[in-house]
Scaffold this motif. Sequence first.
Motif, PDB file in Angstrom:
ATOM      1  N   ALA A   1      -4.752  -2.469  -6.527  1.00  0.00           N
ATOM      2  CA  ALA A   1      -4.335  -3.230  -5.350  1.00  0.00           C
ATOM      3  C   ALA A   1      -3.908  -4.639  -5.768  1.00  0.00           C
ATOM      4  O   ALA A   1      -2.904  -5.165  -5.308  1.00  0.00           O
ATOM      5  N   LYS A   2      -4.688  -5.230  -6.670  1.00  0.00           N
ATOM      6  CA  LYS A   2      -4.376  -6.573  -7.152  1.00  0.00           C
ATOM      7  C   LYS A   2      -3.006  -6.585  -7.823  1.00  0.00           C
ATOM      8  O   LYS A   2      -2.175  -7.444  -7.570  1.00  0.00           O
ATOM      9  N   LEU A   3      -2.785  -5.601  -8.705  1.00  0.00           N
ATOM     10  CA  LEU A   3      -1.509  -5.536  -9.415  1.00  0.00           C
ATOM     11  C   LEU A   3      -0.357  -5.251  -8.462  1.00  0.00           C
ATOM     12  O   LEU A   3       0.793  -5.505  -8.785  1.00  0.00           O
ATOM     13  N   SER A   4      -0.658  -4.690  -7.290  1.00  0.00           N
ATOM     14  CA  SER A   4       0.403  -4.408  -6.325  1.00  0.00           C
ATOM     15  C   SER A   4       0.741  -5.643  -5.506  1.00  0.00           C
ATOM     16  O   SER A   4       1.528  -5.574  -4.581  1.00  0.00           O
ATOM     17  N   GLY A   5       0.099  -6.759  -5.827  1.00  0.00           N
ATOM     18  CA  GLY A   5       0.407  -7.991  -5.115  1.00  0.00           C
ATOM     19  C   GLY A   5      -0.459  -8.220  -3.897  1.00  0.00           C
ATOM     20  O   GLY A   5      -0.194  -9.112  -3.109  1.00  0.00           O
TER      21      GLY A   5
END
Lengths: 328, 500
Positions: free
Chosen positions: A211-215
């Motif tokens: 989720a973090k890497l998805s912005g």
Amino acid sequence: MEKENKSLNSKRSFFRRIFAFREASILLIIFLLIILMIFFVPGFMTASNITTTLIGLSMDAILAIGMTVVLVLGGIDLSVGAIMAFSSVVAGTLMIKGMNAWLACLIAILLSAAAGCFVGELITKIGLFPFITTLAMMQISRGLAYILTQGSPISTGSISKSFEAIGQGSILGIPNPVLILLVLVIIFDYLLRNSLKFRQVYYTGSNEKAAKLSGINTDKVKLYVYILSATLAGLAGIITLSRFNVATPTAGNGAETRAIAGAVIGGASFTGGQGTVFGALLGIILVGLVNNALVLLNVSVYWQSLVSGVVLLLAVVADVYAHLRGKN
Amino acid sequence: MDDVPIMEARGIYRSFHGIYALEDINLKVYPGEIHAICGENGAGKSTLMNILSGSLIPDKGEIYFEGARRIFKSPKDAQVLGISIVHQELNLCPNLSVAENIFIGNTPVKSFEIVDKKKMVRDSLSVLEKFNADIDPNEIVGNLSVSRQQMVEIAKASSMNCKVLILDEPTSALTENEVEVLFKNLDMLRKNNIAILYISHRLNEIFRICQKVTVLRDGKFIRTDKVKDVTQEDVIASMVGRKLNQIYPEKGRSGSNVMLEVDNLSHKKVYDNISFKLYDGEILGIFGLMGAGRTEVARGICGIDPVDSGEVRLFGKKLSLNNVGQAIENGLVYITEDRKTQGLFLNMKIKDNIISSTLKKVSKMGMVKNDLTDELSTKYVEMMNTKYRSLDQLVINLSGGNQQKVLLAKWLSVEPRVLVLDEPTRGIDVGAKFEIHQMLRSLCNSGHGIIVISSELPEILGLCDRILIMCQGRIVGEMNWEEATEEKIMGYASGTKISM
């Protein structure tokens, strides 16, 4: 490849059936239980019994809404029952001091939200575990409620008719607490299924790193979820106060466990990413009905807790088996 | 080499939901040889290995071990006979010590069942010494590098009187140097007459250390050969059922427009003064051994991890550092090497995965719209040529190659301008690999900037137009594909040659 896909396909449709099944099957059990109770439990089908039961479970159900969101996030909030008491005691104390009832409620709810915000900051900024953090907040809030009341219930007396209407009034024969619950369930069920913000809660609960890497700003998502949970708990405290005109420091005792049980019976999972508000409501209703039957059948109240535990266990065991069958 | 197989599988069948995952598999394993099992993902390799190691029970078929028929009801049954398996995802207790892990199954005890720690450490040392492994038995396993953890796991297997050792993709997380050490150890085990079943996608490795190779395809046994009798092309052809005449897409030509410029990017103790430019029309490769800092640099550039100093400019526009949301909005995306734990939402639907970084695009007034979601996810899943039945399928049920395609589809839906791909084809089958390489080339041709980080030299050489080599947090070499060779690149990467 072709074959693999086929086998996967049957697996997928099975999973799909479970999820559609979850709410439908609890609904079915509830209907069967109601039919059984109509025939075998004297006094069940009376207006007063049904009204009391519904009002009784509406507080737990409001807490369960917030709890569902927290569980979807992959967290847990043990503080909701205590925050409920804290909120009602704060509002009650302020009213006795002569403050306007509505302003007192607003302050109590804002303070509850602040407690949630504090919890959320500790979890996201310092990285504390939700279990420990909310356990501490539970003891702090309960402690504050005891300190403010010196340990005994305080009566506000009849302060404001319009404020009393929240907990004591009714519209078209439906008690206001139940109406408030229904409105909240409809709103939050819809939002949880459809809104962008709540979708981010599912992503965060399903895989925080991804989720973090998805912005997605996962810290913000977490913070808001704990604020929401505490705010709903604060609201539940206000409704209780309005219903009895009494602020009790022991209000909502054990309510967090009932809210968790309801949410989990309704399909929320401790691993996050799963759960619906409607399911949680059904879970609370199921446990409420069973307890009501016990009361009406003159079974000692001491049995209630035991039976609730058994219902919870049955629900999760059934869930594990359904998933196992899905996998093999 | 003995003529009597230590282990033999005859006519193994296994189905899931009435669909055969394995059909009539026959396999003979001889002591003192390394036997490779090849096949695309979904070919049935893992299912077969799980059956041979007792984790799965076959529907039909017989397993013979040392000449006698055996029925494994659990992994324990196989372990007692000396069959051990080391999975791709290691099964160690990270909070316990090396010695405690090695003796997890048969902990030595003194009287009253008190653990004999001294003996455990002593015995661990002697096991580890066999592997020339400089590992302290008292060290906590979680503190070790992946390659050392793997060594502990192999040591654990061999401490249990191991006769057949099954290794599932053992080199997928290792650097070249670590692979060398592993091969040396495997060879040592082989010489001690242990039979090794070696599952791998990497044909180079198979042709280097294996004596036999068995190919499975769609759950069926295709062939077993002596490695010296076949070529890599033969094996690839049997795996995919077709001859691959071109393994990598055609090269491109670097343009002169700078798409991404990285200037003196530094992060204390991890990387230092990283500067390079990415031009249009080229696929830029970044190679480095593990610990060289490639992933860290990529994450720094794309705003995921904090950076101490330096600048990143995308089409001349300076990006604020440590802001992944802004990087994505500007069209700079990082596609993780670790699709399972950092890339995908495994328990969610394909479509929910696709829209996870494009939520705004499929929402109206803050509500996610189903029709927009379906439209967008269909478009990109199809673009990647993903094999799927329904957008509602859970990603966890897809094969590795298709999962990777979903991950790429997800990031393409952002409509990025520059893609940084970290190990884009790790652990996926040959066919899907080729498709992904082709997709990257066509993205590059249509004006996207592409940076590929890879530990696979053939991939770097085959796919990239220009190659940067990193070593210990610095860029130590740069070359065009025409002048690049495996030896040159390794020379830079291992720090023996420093130019620039």
